[in-house]
Design a protein around this motif. Sequence first.
Motif, PDB file in Angstrom:
ATOM      1  N   ALA A  69       0.794  -1.300  -0.062  1.00 48.43           N
ATOM      2  CA  ALA A  69      -0.107   0.002   0.040  1.00 48.43           C
ATOM      3  C   ALA A  69       0.702   1.154   0.156  1.00 48.43           C
ATOM      4  O   ALA A  69       0.512   2.305  -0.567  1.00 48.43           O
ATOM      5  N   VAL A  70       1.874   0.963   0.697  1.00 47.39           N
ATOM      6  CA  VAL A  70       2.952   2.134   0.638  1.00 47.39           C
ATOM      7  C   VAL A  70       3.265   2.825  -0.907  1.00 47.39           C
ATOM      8  O   VAL A  70       2.988   3.771  -1.149  1.00 47.39           O
ATOM      9  N   GLY A  71       3.564   1.839  -1.772  1.00 45.81           N
ATOM     10  CA  GLY A  71       3.850   2.210  -3.017  1.00 45.81           C
ATOM     11  C   GLY A  71       2.813   2.598  -3.859  1.00 45.81           C
ATOM     12  O   GLY A  71       2.935   3.685  -4.616  1.00 45.81           O
ATOM     13  N   PHE A  72       1.699   2.137  -3.389  1.00 39.60           N
ATOM     14  CA  PHE A  72       0.331   2.488  -4.117  1.00 39.60           C
ATOM     15  C   PHE A  72      -0.005   4.020  -4.039  1.00 39.60           C
ATOM     16  O   PHE A  72      -0.226   4.705  -4.727  1.00 39.60           O
ATOM     17  N   VAL A  73      -0.034   4.396  -2.565  1.00 38.66           N
ATOM     18  CA  VAL A  73      -0.142   5.614  -2.211  1.00 38.66           C
ATOM     19  C   VAL A  73       0.702   6.472  -2.773  1.00 38.66           C
ATOM     20  O   VAL A  73       0.378   7.761  -3.141  1.00 38.66           O
ATOM     21  N   MET A  74       2.004   6.308  -2.551  1.00 43.10           N
ATOM     22  CA  MET A  74       2.916   7.202  -3.164  1.00 43.10           C
ATOM     23  C   MET A  74       2.903   7.632  -4.603  1.00 43.10           C
ATOM     24  O   MET A  74       3.247   8.522  -4.852  1.00 43.10           O
ATOM     25  N   ALA A  75       2.375   6.336  -5.217  1.00 42.51           N
ATOM     26  CA  ALA A  75       2.445   6.610  -6.778  1.00 42.51           C
ATOM     27  C   ALA A  75       1.066   7.216  -6.961  1.00 42.51           C
ATOM     28  O   ALA A  75       0.847   8.130  -7.970  1.00 42.51           O
ATOM     29  N   ALA A  76       0.213   7.267  -6.265  1.00 42.39           N
ATOM     30  CA  ALA A  76      -1.045   8.174  -6.385  1.00 42.39           C
ATOM     31  C   ALA A  76      -0.752   9.606  -6.205  1.00 42.39           C
ATOM     32  O   ALA A  76      -1.406  10.508  -6.959  1.00 42.39           O
ATOM     33  N   GLY A  77       0.242   9.828  -5.552  1.00 41.98           N
ATOM     34  CA  GLY A  77       0.438  11.442  -5.439  1.00 41.98           C
ATOM     35  C   GLY A  77       1.378  11.726  -6.393  1.00 41.98           C
ATOM     36  O   GLY A  77       1.547  13.042  -6.897  1.00 41.98           O
ATOM     37  N   ALA A  78       2.365  11.036  -6.931  1.00 37.90           N
ATOM     38  CA  ALA A  78       3.364  11.023  -8.113  1.00 37.90           C
ATOM     39  C   ALA A  78       2.469  11.244  -9.493  1.00 37.90           C
ATOM     40  O   ALA A  78       2.914  12.233 -10.132  1.00 37.90           O
ATOM     41  N   LEU A  79       1.558  10.596  -9.577  1.00 39.74           N
ATOM     42  CA  LEU A  79       0.825  10.855 -10.821  1.00 39.74           C
ATOM     43  C   LEU A  79       0.285  12.070 -11.267  1.00 39.74           C
ATOM     44  O   LEU A  79       0.518  12.505 -12.334  1.00 39.74           O
ATOM     45  N   PRO A  80      -0.736  12.682 -10.611  1.00 42.41           N
ATOM     46  CA  PRO A  80      -1.421  14.074 -10.837  1.00 42.41           C
ATOM     47  C   PRO A  80       0.075  15.255 -11.014  1.00 42.41           C
ATOM     48  O   PRO A  80      -0.106  15.860 -11.651  1.00 42.41           O
ATOM     49  N   ARG A  81       0.924  14.769 -10.044  1.00 39.51           N
ATOM     50  CA  ARG A  81       2.069  15.975 -10.081  1.00 39.51           C
ATOM     51  C   ARG A  81       2.737  15.710 -11.431  1.00 39.51           C
ATOM     52  O   ARG A  81       3.033  17.068 -12.022  1.00 39.51           O
ATOM     53  N   ALA A  82       2.976  14.488 -11.828  1.00 40.61           N
ATOM     54  CA  ALA A  82       3.607  14.450 -13.145  1.00 40.61           C
ATOM     55  C   ALA A  82       2.944  15.070 -14.314  1.00 40.61           C
ATOM     56  O   ALA A  82       3.152  15.706 -15.315  1.00 40.61           O
ATOM     57  N   LEU A  83       1.491  14.500 -14.318  1.00 42.07           N
ATOM     58  CA  LEU A  83       0.529  14.861 -15.448  1.00 42.07           C
ATOM     59  C   LEU A  83       0.307  16.345 -15.398  1.00 42.07           C
ATOM     60  O   LEU A  83      -0.086  16.810 -16.682  1.00 42.07           O
ATOM     61  N   LEU A  84       0.191  16.952 -14.192  1.00 41.07           N
ATOM     62  CA  LEU A  84      -0.386  18.330 -14.346  1.00 41.07           C
ATOM     63  C   LEU A  84       0.824  19.508 -14.132  1.00 41.07           C
ATOM     64  O   LEU A  84       0.544  20.572 -14.185  1.00 41.07           O
ATOM     65  N   MET A  85       2.123  18.994 -14.156  1.00 40.21           N
ATOM     66  CA  MET A  85       3.065  19.887 -14.014  1.00 40.21           C
ATOM     67  C   MET A  85       3.212  20.915 -15.239  1.00 40.21           C
ATOM     68  O   MET A  85       3.530  22.038 -14.797  1.00 40.21           O
ATOM     69  N   LEU A  86       2.971  20.594 -16.348  1.00 39.83           N
ATOM     70  CA  LEU A  86       3.395  21.451 -17.496  1.00 39.83           C
ATOM     71  C   LEU A  86       2.176  22.505 -17.466  1.00 39.83           C
ATOM     72  O   LEU A  86       2.160  23.684 -17.784  1.00 39.83           O
ATOM     73  N   GLY A  87       0.925  21.817 -17.057  1.00 45.05           N
ATOM     74  CA  GLY A  87      -0.107  22.877 -16.756  1.00 45.05           C
ATOM     75  C   GLY A  87      -0.118  23.993 -15.622  1.00 45.05           C
ATOM     76  O   GLY A  87      -0.201  25.073 -15.824  1.00 45.05           O
ATOM     77  N   GLY A  88       0.853  23.431 -14.694  1.00 41.97           N
ATOM     78  CA  GLY A  88       1.192  24.372 -13.473  1.00 41.97           C
ATOM     79  C   GLY A  88       2.024  25.480 -14.124  1.00 41.97           C
ATOM     80  O   GLY A  88       1.872  26.528 -13.663  1.00 41.97           O
ATOM     81  N   GLY A  89       2.785  25.199 -14.897  1.00 39.79           N
ATOM     82  CA  GLY A  89       3.755  26.002 -15.719  1.00 39.79           C
ATOM     83  C   GLY A  89       3.139  27.179 -16.303  1.00 39.79           C
ATOM     84  O   GLY A  89       3.461  28.346 -16.270  1.00 39.79           O
ATOM     85  N   VAL A  90       1.922  26.797 -17.013  1.00 39.79           N
ATOM     86  CA  VAL A  90       1.290  27.716 -17.873  1.00 39.79           C
ATOM     87  C   VAL A  90       0.340  28.727 -16.714  1.00 39.79           C
ATOM     88  O   VAL A  90       0.530  29.918 -17.049  1.00 39.79           O
ATOM     89  N   VAL A  91      -0.008  28.096 -15.730  1.00 44.25           N
ATOM     90  CA  VAL A  91      -0.810  28.921 -14.817  1.00 44.25           C
ATOM     91  C   VAL A  91       0.162  30.040 -14.217  1.00 44.25           C
ATOM     92  O   VAL A  91      -0.280  31.320 -13.872  1.00 44.25           O
ATOM     93  N   ALA A  92       1.550  29.468 -13.810  1.00 41.32           N
ATOM     94  CA  ALA A  92       2.526  30.457 -13.166  1.00 41.32           C
ATOM     95  C   ALA A  92       2.711  31.419 -14.204  1.00 41.32           C
ATOM     96  O   ALA A  92       3.101  32.605 -13.804  1.00 41.32           O
ATOM     97  N   ASP A  93       2.901  31.259 -15.496  1.00 42.18           N
ATOM     98  CA  ASP A  93       3.301  32.526 -16.385  1.00 42.18           C
ATOM     99  C   ASP A  93       2.049  33.283 -16.779  1.00 42.18           C
ATOM    100  O   ASP A  93       2.009  34.476 -17.055  1.00 42.18           O
ATOM    101  N   ARG A  94       0.841  32.788 -16.787  1.00 44.01           N
ATOM    102  CA  ARG A  94      -0.391  33.478 -16.975  1.00 44.01           C
ATOM    103  C   ARG A  94      -0.705  34.369 -15.854  1.00 44.01           C
ATOM    104  O   ARG A  94      -1.477  35.608 -16.031  1.00 44.01           O
ATOM    105  N   LEU A  95      -0.610  34.044 -14.527  1.00 43.10           N
ATOM    106  CA  LEU A  95      -0.852  34.550 -13.555  1.00 43.10           C
ATOM    107  C   LEU A  95       0.528  35.226 -12.735  1.00 43.10           C
ATOM    108  O   LEU A  95       1.503  34.887 -12.925  1.00 43.10           O
ATOM    109  N   ASN A  96       0.226  36.027 -11.695  1.00 42.99           N
ATOM    110  CA  ASN A  96       1.266  36.576 -10.882  1.00 42.99           C
ATOM    111  C   ASN A  96       1.787  35.288 -10.034  1.00 42.99           C
ATOM    112  O   ASN A  96       1.202  34.548  -9.242  1.00 42.99           O
ATOM    113  N   PRO A  97       3.019  34.684 -10.243  1.00 39.12           N
ATOM    114  CA  PRO A  97       3.476  33.603  -9.336  1.00 39.12           C
ATOM    115  C   PRO A  97       3.497  33.765  -8.079  1.00 39.12           C
ATOM    116  O   PRO A  97       3.331  32.711  -7.474  1.00 39.12           O
ATOM    117  N   ARG A  98       3.575  34.962  -7.562  1.00 37.40           N
ATOM    118  CA  ARG A  98       3.466  35.198  -5.997  1.00 37.40           C
ATOM    119  C   ARG A  98       2.238  34.699  -5.617  1.00 37.40           C
ATOM    120  O   ARG A  98       1.575  34.114  -4.526  1.00 37.40           O
TER     121      ARG A  98
END
Length: 433
Positions: free
Chosen positions: A55-84
């Motif tokens: 279960a440890v590996g399953f839970v940790m993978a559950a957190g890593a998946l959205p982080r990896a999938l959404l990271m590029l979108g997070g970069g777009v948000v940081a550039d479109r809005l004030n990073p602060r």
Amino acid sequence: MTTPDTALPEHALRPAYRDGNVLRWLAAYTLSLVGDSVYFVALSWSAQKAADAAAVGFVMAAGALPRALLMLGGGVVADRLNPRRVILGSDTLRCLLILTVAAVIALTAPALWILVALALVFGAVDALFVPAIGALPPRITSPDQLARVTGLRSLSMRLSLIAGPPIGGLAMTIGGTSATFATAGLLFAASLPLLLTVRIPHPESRSPQTPKHASPRQDLVDGLHYIRRHPFIGPLLAASATCELGLTGIFNVGIVLLNAERGWGPTGYGWIVSSFGAGAAASAALLAIAGWLPRAGLILTAALMVGCAGAATIALADTIALAAVLAAVIGLSAGTFGSLNNALVQSASDPAYLGRVTSVIMLITVGIAPLSYPIVGTAIAAFGTAPVFAACSGFAALGAVVGLASHSVRQAQLPRSRTGDPLRQQGALPREP
């Protein structure tokens, strides 16, 4: 009247380690990183108690998946809005999320579904926080201080890895799972007042090449095209990706298996990992103090080659002492390569693209590099440590070849002058694509 978002001109006259604005950001960043470490201790330990080791590996993978999938979108948000604003909003969400889960677990058992839901949501919010916090240094300091800030940031990361797990373990021993989650939430909360006092300017956040009303998808595509076309950033990120794919697996999986193969036990593993961390911390301290190194592009490629040679050689070490020395050399070399790479990329990046550039860097680190773990483990089981370490090191060395093949990388210099346009004067920036 000075407001938190106002850039003070006198900050450019101070070295980064004496700039209160930079130090407040660094303190907030350190608290947040320590909070991350405590959070991961709480999450993994809770998963093990709620179910089993799998279960440890399953839970940790559950957190890593959205982080990896959404990271590029997070970069777009940081550039479109004030990073602060993105940083403050995402850090607040992380704080409230962790404290809420701490309260729930205090009243009920840490059910597996709660932990999976927490990991998924936290990973998604982290995909917003990470690119924004990475895009902030060039906005809070002058270009000639970016190398120092990068060194200080690397030291902060090392400190969090040293301090976070013991704090999490102590909280778990004293108060259990709920108290550990609460400790992580309070660390996030402590970073918020510091972030509120960080002053940044209001540069135009959209590139003139991007239509004013472009969609987020257009922004993402534009950012990837910018990286691909850039004669300086593209080769550096390619070198970084090659290095991560080649070396991350043997550091995080291979060293464990090498230690088991030699029969050195937990003590040997501890010495190797500690020596690597000490070498990396020394490189960060050097950059933070010196603030500038000559021929940075050539130094980073040379450091990568030295690190690859050390990684190939460590599998041949027959004593703990020799392995620890080689680990220190690898840490020093890898830390030098990573710090100079980040400083040069941030120096060369158009501010309008910093969030997206940072998101690609983090995607390489947290999304792509871990894919090498099962490959390295399977290969070592089949062929042994020495040939796999040599093959992975040889692949990573291709990153240095990529860097040396680029004229812009070979000629790269960290910005040094405080007058006019320091980056153009010192050659740190090639002509925009």
